[in-house]
Scaffold this motif. Structure first.
Motif, PDB file in Angstrom:
ATOM      1  N   SER B  95       0.705  -1.299  -0.106  1.00 52.30           N
ATOM      2  CA  SER B  95       0.039   0.007  -0.025  1.00 52.30           C
ATOM      3  C   SER B  95       0.888   1.528   0.016  1.00 52.30           C
ATOM      4  CB  SER B  95      -0.910   0.088   1.163  1.00 52.30           C
ATOM      5  OG  SER B  95      -0.218   0.190   2.317  1.00 52.30           O
ATOM      6  N   VAL B  96       0.224   2.333  -0.329  1.00 50.03           N
ATOM      7  CA  VAL B  96       0.810   3.726   0.015  1.00 50.03           C
ATOM      8  C   VAL B  96      -0.046   4.624   0.646  1.00 50.03           C
ATOM      9  CG1 VAL B  96      -0.021   4.623  -2.301  1.00 50.03           C
ATOM     10  CG2 VAL B  96       1.863   5.491  -1.446  1.00 50.03           C
ATOM     11  N   PHE B  97       0.613   5.609   1.508  1.00 50.76           N
ATOM     12  CA  PHE B  97      -0.065   6.554   2.412  1.00 50.76           C
ATOM     13  C   PHE B  97      -0.095   7.800   1.766  1.00 50.76           C
ATOM     14  CE2 PHE B  97      -1.228   9.391   5.609  1.00 50.76           C
ATOM     15  CZ  PHE B  97      -2.369   8.972   6.004  1.00 50.76           C
ATOM     16  N   TYR B  98      -0.872   8.596   1.395  1.00 50.05           N
ATOM     17  CA  TYR B  98      -0.703   9.963   1.011  1.00 50.05           C
ATOM     18  C   TYR B  98      -2.263  10.549   1.407  1.00 50.05           C
ATOM     19  CZ  TYR B  98       1.051  14.246  -0.672  1.00 50.05           C
ATOM     20  OH  TYR B  98       1.273  15.850  -0.970  1.00 50.05           O
ATOM     21  N   THR B  99      -2.131  11.268   2.461  1.00 48.35           N
ATOM     22  CA  THR B  99      -3.503  11.738   3.159  1.00 48.35           C
ATOM     23  C   THR B  99      -4.350  10.736   3.569  1.00 48.35           C
ATOM     24  OG1 THR B  99      -4.740  12.153   0.966  1.00 48.35           O
ATOM     25  CG2 THR B  99      -3.135  14.095   1.794  1.00 48.35           C
ATOM     26  N   ARG B 100      -4.255   9.654   2.540  1.00 50.39           N
ATOM     27  CA  ARG B 100      -5.175   8.301   2.886  1.00 50.39           C
ATOM     28  C   ARG B 100      -4.511   7.300   2.420  1.00 50.39           C
ATOM     29  NH1 ARG B 100      -9.746  10.284   4.400  1.00 50.39           N
ATOM     30  NH2 ARG B 100     -10.561  12.396   3.579  1.00 50.39           N
ATOM     31  N   ARG B 101      -5.111   6.110   2.783  1.00 48.29           N
ATOM     32  CA  ARG B 101      -4.458   4.721   2.464  1.00 48.29           C
ATOM     33  C   ARG B 101      -5.049   4.363   1.059  1.00 48.29           C
ATOM     34  NH1 ARG B 101      -0.073   2.454   4.498  1.00 48.29           N
ATOM     35  NH2 ARG B 101      -0.840   3.394   6.417  1.00 48.29           N
ATOM     36  N   PHE B 102      -4.270   3.824   0.299  1.00 51.73           N
ATOM     37  CA  PHE B 102      -4.421   3.236  -1.153  1.00 51.73           C
ATOM     38  C   PHE B 102      -3.666   1.859  -1.184  1.00 51.73           C
ATOM     39  CE2 PHE B 102      -4.290   7.718  -1.509  1.00 51.73           C
ATOM     40  CZ  PHE B 102      -5.499   8.079  -2.135  1.00 51.73           C
ATOM     41  N   CYS B 103      -4.837   0.844  -1.576  1.00 51.01           N
ATOM     42  CA  CYS B 103      -3.680  -0.207  -1.996  1.00 51.01           C
ATOM     43  C   CYS B 103      -3.006  -0.270  -2.868  1.00 51.01           C
ATOM     44  CB  CYS B 103      -4.848  -1.724  -1.740  1.00 51.01           C
ATOM     45  SG  CYS B 103      -5.759  -1.703  -3.478  1.00 51.01           S
ATOM     46  N   LEU B 104      -1.970  -1.050  -3.500  1.00 50.57           N
ATOM     47  CA  LEU B 104      -1.166  -0.732  -4.593  1.00 50.57           C
ATOM     48  C   LEU B 104      -2.000  -0.875  -5.757  1.00 50.57           C
ATOM     49  CD1 LEU B 104       2.549  -1.485  -4.040  1.00 50.57           C
ATOM     50  CD2 LEU B 104       1.332   0.719  -3.888  1.00 50.57           C
ATOM     51  N   PRO B 105      -2.991  -2.245  -5.643  1.00 53.86           N
ATOM     52  CA  PRO B 105      -3.515  -2.361  -6.736  1.00 53.86           C
ATOM     53  C   PRO B 105      -4.511  -1.039  -7.303  1.00 53.86           C
ATOM     54  CG  PRO B 105      -3.632  -4.301  -5.564  1.00 53.86           C
ATOM     55  CD  PRO B 105      -2.853  -3.380  -4.843  1.00 53.86           C
ATOM     56  N   CYS B 106      -5.019  -0.538  -6.357  1.00 51.22           N
ATOM     57  CA  CYS B 106      -5.974   0.625  -6.606  1.00 51.22           C
ATOM     58  C   CYS B 106      -5.338   1.830  -6.955  1.00 51.22           C
ATOM     59  CB  CYS B 106      -6.820   1.016  -5.650  1.00 51.22           C
ATOM     60  SG  CYS B 106      -8.155   0.047  -4.927  1.00 51.22           S
ATOM     61  N   ALA B 107      -4.184   2.120  -6.231  1.00 55.96           N
ATOM     62  CA  ALA B 107      -3.254   3.251  -6.651  1.00 55.96           C
ATOM     63  C   ALA B 107      -2.643   3.098  -7.757  1.00 55.96           C
ATOM     64  CB  ALA B 107      -2.210   3.473  -5.378  1.00 55.96           C
ATOM     65  N   ARG B 108      -2.126   1.801  -8.431  1.00 54.01           N
ATOM     66  CA  ARG B 108      -1.792   1.994  -9.595  1.00 54.01           C
ATOM     67  C   ARG B 108      -2.833   2.170 -10.850  1.00 54.01           C
ATOM     68  NH1 ARG B 108       0.737  -3.532  -8.389  1.00 54.01           N
ATOM     69  NH2 ARG B 108       2.831  -2.961  -7.151  1.00 54.01           N
ATOM     70  N   GLU B 109      -3.921   1.927 -10.596  1.00 53.67           N
ATOM     71  CA  GLU B 109      -4.969   2.446 -11.641  1.00 53.67           C
ATOM     72  C   GLU B 109      -5.202   3.714 -11.490  1.00 53.67           C
ATOM     73  OE1 GLU B 109      -8.846   0.720 -10.965  1.00 53.67           O
ATOM     74  OE2 GLU B 109      -7.956  -1.413 -10.819  1.00 53.67           O
ATOM     75  N   ARG B 110      -5.045   4.642 -10.380  1.00 52.71           N
ATOM     76  CA  ARG B 110      -5.032   6.064 -10.417  1.00 52.71           C
ATOM     77  C   ARG B 110      -3.875   6.554 -10.513  1.00 52.71           C
ATOM     78  NH1 ARG B 110     -10.730   6.783  -8.636  1.00 52.71           N
ATOM     79  NH2 ARG B 110     -10.283   8.986  -9.006  1.00 52.71           N
ATOM     80  N   ALA B 111      -2.815   5.970 -10.824  1.00 54.33           N
ATOM     81  CA  ALA B 111      -1.298   6.458 -10.619  1.00 54.33           C
ATOM     82  C   ALA B 111      -1.164   7.960 -11.261  1.00 54.33           C
ATOM     83  CB  ALA B 111      -0.346   5.578 -11.421  1.00 54.33           C
TER      84      ALA B 111
END
Ligand SMILES: [Zn+2]
Ligand SMILES: [Zn+2]
Lengths: 1042, 124
Positions: B95-111
């Motif tokens: 996961s990555v945290f930036y103001t909120r938590r994003f799982c990597l699969p989701c974060a990649r979609e909205r990279a």
């Protein structure tokens, strides 16, 4: 003003001081710059009870260096401190966080720091919170603190994740479900896997996670119990809190909430005696069953019975992949076996047998040449850049020294080797050297005993040389002696040794014997039960309520003889009655995890309040003798030693030597080493003796036979003190092996040990008691040939003290009285100066005493019987009182003891003329001419059988009055003896004795001991001191001075 | 025939440990790596961590490597992904945290919508 706070300062003073200081501080702060204000703010924050960093901890001290880095980093990034963008309000409902704000590293931190307001109505708290939100120094401080705490918690998370990955990478992890299913469906399950598969640490966790509520895991070594408990607590993240504990003989960490307990095999056996069904456990895991220790084998048999009686109980056996079939068959093939393959690289195997000519060097010692040849072979075949160390297995220390010296010689020429011996007698520092990493281009050559076979694992070994030999204690049940003997290893051991080459990569193994020889080897090592005396085991069985040791379901039956020998010996020692019932002495002995003979000494010492000397003597008899051969060969040594020789024999001589050594140590005037050297004494043995003595003492305290000292000792203290470092280290290593890819091991917290304290492996019960025959069994015969109950015609060891002064055991002509008796002349030499070397009061079917005066004989018999009765009454009293917490000795016990001691001393100075002879089996045949009459037999104490040798009529008595009670005595000898026993037992005095006591005015202390020769008071002297005093009236010329 | 081990079977079994008041725990499993742990608290204000608080409702554990104390460092196991609501651990590979938590699969979609400084962390 800062006042010095002495301990007398009252609390109110302190608070006033503090308040004053805070007020002063606040004024100072206002005048400081922003940076200093931030520092002051943070210091205050770090000290607050709401800060998760413990003041003074590594984490707390790490803050300021982090602070400096953080400040620099933000400055470099051009970010203004204390002005982080406000984080979004936490909400679970937000599903559309975009658009995201521009990059700011502070927004990548989910943690923030803010003083909590406990009471929203508290205006002052609210005001302070508001101020800390507003003031720049507080904003800056809170920001950097949040960054630091985030950094720390990320580290912890990473550690956790690594731990979990390590657990999953263990070979056993693949079998988790399989194991749990097997345990669910079967009462007995066998899990077989080699060191490093993770069984010892993981299986208890699996069981715990599967919901078992009370799990016992036994270990052969107690150090492993502590280490495993710590390890499993750590791996379960203390999530189960105090639910994981351990229990060993001297301490426990266990509460009502404990769900997994690691305990020694011996301790679980003790629990069986209190709770035969072990109903407190629902799973019992026996670890390392393949080691085949006595206790482990015994426990397995007990568990087999238990599983029958409690079908719901789950039993898991954990073993190395050795001889699994044996265990499977033991449970009639009904126990499923789950095999966990170890991690092993391929190993190339070479047989290089040593020719007969070459096997032994001209010196008669092992010839090291074949071993050295392997070194040069490796140098020829494998380039120096290819790393890999060599491990050699030899049988013993002498062999290691021979080979290591020769290899050293070769290493000096070749310049590519570092030679390191490894055995349990090395100091910790020297043992540790084998773990150091050799420089590039240089290989370690570790020359080791079988200690490196399973206990110690050395990383980086690529080559193994196996001599195929091992030294083990072997026991001769005829002589009752144990000694170290060289044997061939088993095939299982040879395979284990080979396997050491393939732990970190492909390896090579050289066997210095032929393949045919390998095929001839026994498949498995002889289990301990077939090698050692079984007294302790049989005693434990009887104490556990197992009626007949012969019917016990042994995994491997011990030899029938050794079982019978053990029972006979226990009867002889008085631990069992003739019909094999436990005596009070036996009950006490069964609670002591020491050899029966040593245990008996300790119990005697305790009951007679002679603990000091007895502890020393027991320890002295249990270690190798400090008297070296040189002591007797070198005339100077012998002359220096002479003053220590005791006419009471070797045991007392050893005791004298030990006490003298201690005095040398304590006074410190002479160097003890030099003192030992001058006398041919091996000082190391004294250190071992001290250590063992301490262990015996702890055992006695634990069994309540000695009052416990007030101060309790922690495991860590004891480990440090008893020099169990090597074990701790080995256990730690074993555990660390379960974590993959550990290159080198850090030194433990107890890195420094007392180098003078030698390391000793194993539990107290494992300590090799090497001296098993003892002078107490000996009876003087003629011409310095001795007979003992189990072995006739024993010749004294030439190094025995008594061999140096043979006259001690001889009877002076002047003390001999020739009597005309019915017996053949050879028996007619009677004397009262025969030396009773031992407390043998009962003839036990092997020695016959012939006393010329029937009356004296009856008196003697009556007194002996009374002694025995007092002794057993005292033992029973002691046993009854063991359970009580009472600090002081009950009066009954001290009175009894006083009487017994006085009577014993009297008995030793009896002036009765007698002759004696050893009975041979032929004599025994016609000895008992008739069955004793039940009527009289019932009135006599259990120690004598009367009236079965010669008929009463031969001994008709004249009429007489009892010297104790003045009543007239029966003319029947048996009546007379019964009467006397009663009188003496009731502690009546003869008229003569009363008169003497009255004359001396010693009536206040009845029978206060007084020397009959010089009338000096013996009050307050120990038994030995009294004997010593009395000896002064009968001087014995030391040998060589006549 | 096996001999009997029991010399005294009248002894009553030891009473079951009465107070097994082990602290309530909350199960947590990461949807990416499968890490499975029990945590002590879920939310933003762990009761045991003093002035340390969270901006995301996280799964929080007491510091597992230190002795129990009244105030302890909270170890964040992870949190629910803002986008897919699945629990994800705080490992950089999950996961990555930036103001909120994003799982990597989701974060990649909205990279594309992440600040450029974070994009290499998404492994795209
Ligand atoms: Zn994850
Ligand atoms: Zn998601």
């Amino acid at each position: 003003m800062v006042t010095v706070r002495n301990p007398g300062t009252r609390l109110t003073d302190m608070t006033e001081d503090a308040a004053q200081m805070i007020e002063n501080g606040a004024q100072i702060v206002k005048k400081m710059g922003l940076e200093a204000r931030e520092r002051a703010f943070l210091t205050d924050y770090l000290r607050s009870s709401e800060c998760p960093l413990k003041p003074g901890s590594e984490e707390a001290t790490g803050f300021w260096p982090f602070h400096a880095l953080y400040v620099r980093r933000l400055a470099a990034a051009g970010v203004e401190r204390g002005r982080s963008p406000p984080p979004p309000k936490p909400s679970r409902k937000v599903t559309e966080p975009f658009p995201l704000p521009a990059y700011d590293l502070r927004l990548a931190n989910p943690l923030f720091v803010e003083r909590r307001v406990r009471d929203r109505r508290d205006a002052r708290e609210l005001e302070r919170q508001e101020r800390e939100r507003r003031e720049p120094e507080a904003r800056r401080g809170r920001e950097v603190l949040a960054a630091y705490l985030h950094f720390l918690q990320k580290q912890k998370f990473a550690k956790l994740k690594k731990l979990r990955e390590a657990q999953r990478n263990l070979p056993i992890y693949q079998h988790r479900e399989e194991i749990l299913a097997a345990v669910r469906d079967n009462p007995v399950v066998i899990v077989a896997g080699d060191t490093g598969c993770g069984k010892s640490t993981q299986l208890p966790q699996y069981l715990l996670q599967a919901g078992y509520n009370s799990i016992a895991c036994t270990q052969p070594r107690r150090i492993a119990c502590i280490a495993l408990c710590q390890r499993v607590s750590h791996e379960t993240l203390q999530q189960y809190g105090d639910q994981i504990g351990y229990q060993i003989r001297f301490e426990k960490r266990r509460t009502a909430r404990t769900r997994v307990v690691f305990l020694t095999e011996g301790l679980l056996l003790r629990q069986v005696s209190a709770d035969p069904l072990l109903s407190q456990y629902d799973v019992i895991v026996l670890d390392e069953v393949h080691e085949r220790h006595l206790q482990g084998d015994f426990l397995l048999g007990v568990m087999k019975c238990l599983v029958r009686q409690r079908p719901e109980l789950r039993l898991v056996l954990m073993s190395a992949t050795i001889n699994i079939q044996l265990f499977r068959d033991y449970f009639h093939g009904k126990a499923p076996v789950i095999q966990i393959p170890g991690r092993l690289f391929p190993i190339q195997l070479n047989y290089r047998p040593i020719s007969v000519v070459e096997a032994v060097a001209s010196s008669g010692r092992l010839n090291p040449a074949p071993f050295v040849r392997v070194l040069s072979l490796i140098d020829d075949r494998y380039p120096a850049e290819e790393r890999g160390d060599l491990l050699m297995f030899l049988s013993g220390v002498a062999e290691i020294t021979a080979v290591a010296d020769a290899c050293e010689e070769y290493a000096r020429q070749a310049g590519r080797w570092i030679v390191l011996p490894l055995h349990s007698q090395l100091s910790v520092q020297d043992q540790d050297k084998v773990f150091a990493v050799a420089p590039d281009g240089v290989r370690k050559c570790i020359v080791s005993t079988n200690i490196a076979e399973t206990s110690v694992t050395i990383d980086g070994v690529r080559f193994v040389v196996d001599s195929g030999k091992v030294k083990e204690m072997s026991y001769d049940s005829v002589t009752r002696m144990q000694r170290l003997k060289e044997f061939w290893v088993s095939q299982a051991s040879a395979e284990q040794r080979k396997g050491r080459a393939g732990r970190t990569g492909p390896g090579v193994c050289y066997r210095l014997y032929s393949e045919d020889e390998f095929d001839m080897l026994a498949p498995y090592a002889t289990p301990e039960i077939q090698r050692v005396p079984l007294e302790s085991l049989v005693l434990q069985m009887v104490a556990l309520g197992l009626p007949d040791a012969r019917r016990f379901p042994f995994l491997d039956r011990p030899a029938e003889d050794s079982l019978e020998d053990a029972i006979r010996s226990l009867v002889q020692q008085g631990a069992l009655t003739a019909d094999e019932q436990l005596t009070p002495l036996g009950q006490m002995l069964s609670q002591l995890p020491v050899d029966v003979t040593v245990g008996k000494m300790l119990v005697l010492g305790s009951v007679l309040h002679q603990m000091g000397p007895v502890l020393s003597a027991a320890a002295a008899l249990s270690v190798q003798t400090p008297l070296t051969n040189r002591a007797f060969r070198d005339p100077d040594c012998l002359a220096n030693l002479k003053p220590l020789f005791s006419s009471h024999g070797d045991s007392i001589t050893l005791l004298e030597a030990f006490v003298s050594w201690l005095q040398i140590k304590v006074t410190g005037k002479v160097r003890s080493r030099a003192w030992c050297g001058e006398r041919g004494l091996e000082e190391q043995r004294f250190y071992e003796l001290v250590k063992l003595r301490r262990q015996f003492m702890t055992i006695m305290e634990e069994s309540r036979l000695l009052p416990k000292p007030a101060r309790l000792v922690s495991a860590a203290d004891r480990v440090r003190r008893h020099g169990e470092l090597s074990q701790l280290r080995a256990a730690r290593r074993e555990l660390q092996e379960s974590q993959p890819r550990r290159r080198r091991l850090a030194r433990g917290p107890h890195g420094v040990g007392d180098s003078t304290e030698q390391q000793r492996d194993g539990d107290v019960a494992d300590i090799e008691f090497q001296m098993r025959t003892n002078a107490r069994d000996l009876q003087p015969g003629s011409d310095q040939v001795f007979h003992s109950a189990s072995k006739p015609f024993v010749v004294l060891h030439p190094n025995s003290v008594l061999s140096f002064s043979p006259e001690t055991l001889e009877i002076a002509d002047s003390d001999v009285r020739v009597t005309a008796g019915p017996r053949p002349p050879r028996h007619s030499v009677t004397s009262d100066k025969h030396q009773l070397l031992a407390f043998v009061l009962v003839c036990d079917r092997w020695v016959e005493f012939l006393v010329s005066e029937p009356a004296a004989a009856q008196q003697l018999l009556a007194r002996a019987v009374t002694l025995r009765r007092w002794w057993s009454r005292l033992l029973q009293t002691r046993l009854d009182n063991l359970g009580s917490e009472e600090q002081h000795e009950p009066e009954e016990e001290s009175t009894l003891r006083g009487r017994l001691v006085a009577a014993l001393i009297d008995f030793f100075h009896t002036d009765v003329f007698y002759s004696h002879k050893r009975l041979v089996p032929a004599d025994l045949d016609g000895l008992y001419c008739r069955e004793p009459e039940a009527e009289t037999d019932g009135r006599l104490p259990p120690f004598i059988r009367y009236d079965c040798l010669i008929s009463d009529s031969a001994l008709s008595m004249e009429e007489e009055t009892c010297p104790y009670c003045d009543n007239s005595l029966s003319t029947l000898p048996v009546e007379r003896i019964v009467h006397w026993i009663r009188c003496i037992f009731e502690h009546k005095k003869t008229k003569d004795e009363s008169a003497a006591a009255a004359a001396e005015g010693a009536a206040t202390e009845p029978r206060g001991p007084v020397c009959e020769e010089c009338s000096a008071s013996l009050e307050g002297m120990t038994g030995i001191q009294i004997l010593r005093h009395r000896r002064t009236h009968r001087p014995i010329q030391p040998a060589g001075e006549g | 025939m096996l001999l009997s081990c029991a010399s005294d079977t009248t002894k009553t079994p030891a009473p079951a440990s009465a107070d097994t008041v082990a602290e309530e725990t909350i199960p947590f499993t990461c949807c990416v790596c499968g890490l499975s742990e029990q945590c002590h608290y879920r939310g933003t204000r762990p009761p045991f961590s003093g002035f340390v608080q969270l901006t995301e409702p996280g799964y929080v554990m007491r510091d597992p490597f230190s002795a129990r104390a009244a105030c302890q460092l909270p170890v964040l196991l992870g949190a629910d992904c803002t986008l897919c609501a699945r629990a994800v651990c705080q490992d950089a590979g999950c996961s990555v945290f930036y103001t909120r938590r994003f799982c990597l699969p989701c974060a990649r979609e909205r990279a594309a919508e992440f600040p450029p400084q974070l994009r290499d962390k998404l492994g795209t």
